[in-house]
Design an enzyme around this catalytic site. Sequence first.
Site, PDB file in Angstrom:
ATOM      1  N   GLY A 146       0.826  -1.186   0.000  1.00  0.00           N
ATOM      2  CA  GLY A 146       0.000   0.000   0.000  1.00  0.00           C
ATOM      3  C   GLY A 146       0.871   1.250   0.000  1.00  0.00           C
ATOM      4  N   CYS A 147       0.327   2.350  -0.497  1.00  0.00           N
ATOM      5  CA  CYS A 147       1.124   3.575  -0.623  1.00  0.00           C
ATOM      6  C   CYS A 147       1.451   4.185   0.741  1.00  0.00           C
ATOM      7  CB  CYS A 147       0.411   4.580  -1.519  1.00  0.00           C
ATOM      8  SG  CYS A 147      -1.304   4.920  -1.048  1.00  0.00           S
ATOM      9  N   TYR A 148       0.450   4.353   1.598  1.00  0.00           N
ATOM     10  CA  TYR A 148       0.724   4.850   2.944  1.00  0.00           C
ATOM     11  C   TYR A 148       1.700   3.922   3.663  1.00  0.00           C
ATOM     12  CZ  TYR A 148      -3.068   8.368   3.196  1.00  0.00           C
ATOM     13  OH  TYR A 148      -3.877   9.483   3.030  1.00  0.00           O
TER      14      TYR A 148
END
Length: 336
Positions: free
Chosen positions: A148-150
Amino acid sequence: MTKIAILGATGYTALELMKLLLRHPNAEIVALTSRENTQPVDLVHPSLTGQLSLNLENLAAEEVARRADCVFSCLPHTATATVAPTLLAGDAKVIDFGADYRLHSAAVFQKWYGVEHPDAGQLGKVPYGLPELFRQEIRGASLVANPGCYSTSAILPLSPLVKLGLIEPTDIIIDSKSGISGAGRKPSLKNLYPECNESISAYGVGTHRHVPEIEQVVETISGQSIQIIFAPHLTPMDRGILTTAYSRMKKNGLTQENVLDALRSFYQDEPFIKIVETLPSTKDVTHSNRCHITARVVGDRVLTISVIDNLIKGASGAAVQNFNILYDYPETTALI
């Protein structure tokens, strides 16, 4: 040439992926899928005009596996898990942009995503696609769970410091701010220009699905139980994530230079991780696969600040990095 199929090719991450693969000397895009759209791809993504002349198709998984050596899945959560067994049986490798294979526990997946996992037998067996931490596990795999990006923006600065015993593994507060593209291309009220322009808002505090992902990966790297509070925010910019993590120092007398030196040593051979002295901004890494990290010591707290492009290092760039590892291409190909 490695033949590529992209599932769910109408979104932002799929567009960035196509742009990267079009400059990859060893990749040939042969199939693009959409369940609802069968237009030429350059009508959906006009920036591809004159670069890619393929139509979007609603293809069965068997046909995708017949055409492609490697499948990048940009499908919604749980959708990849319904087709991955067929793709793998057809000898295609799969890189999943979604969360289907990131978590190790079916019970944890059901708790955070609200549905039973369609392919629970694979959980815990799929390498997490963050090469800086799991390169050896990725090499030789058939299925990779893109992060995931976060999660990427938090895991990269925190994992070394917890592993090296510089910060306490509990009482970690993570504050992240993301551009609007992180919410995807599908229209929604909160993403309309009058709603998000000139405004910043928190969302998903205590409930965001990247919480178990961050905790699981940092625990895997450090061998210690982790506890975080995660507060994401929607910021009125197109792309980028800035993450500030507040941790309590474990060793008295720790200095800013101690922390920076530890991060430099840990990532010294990583081409995309840059440990910087100055406070980074999202524009420093826009349209790149880089992550810039710095640290500050304030009292007994260690603050780490990291920036990534959520669509590149947070999604499509990481996927191409994983692709290069899977096929033994130079890891920086098409990314520098």
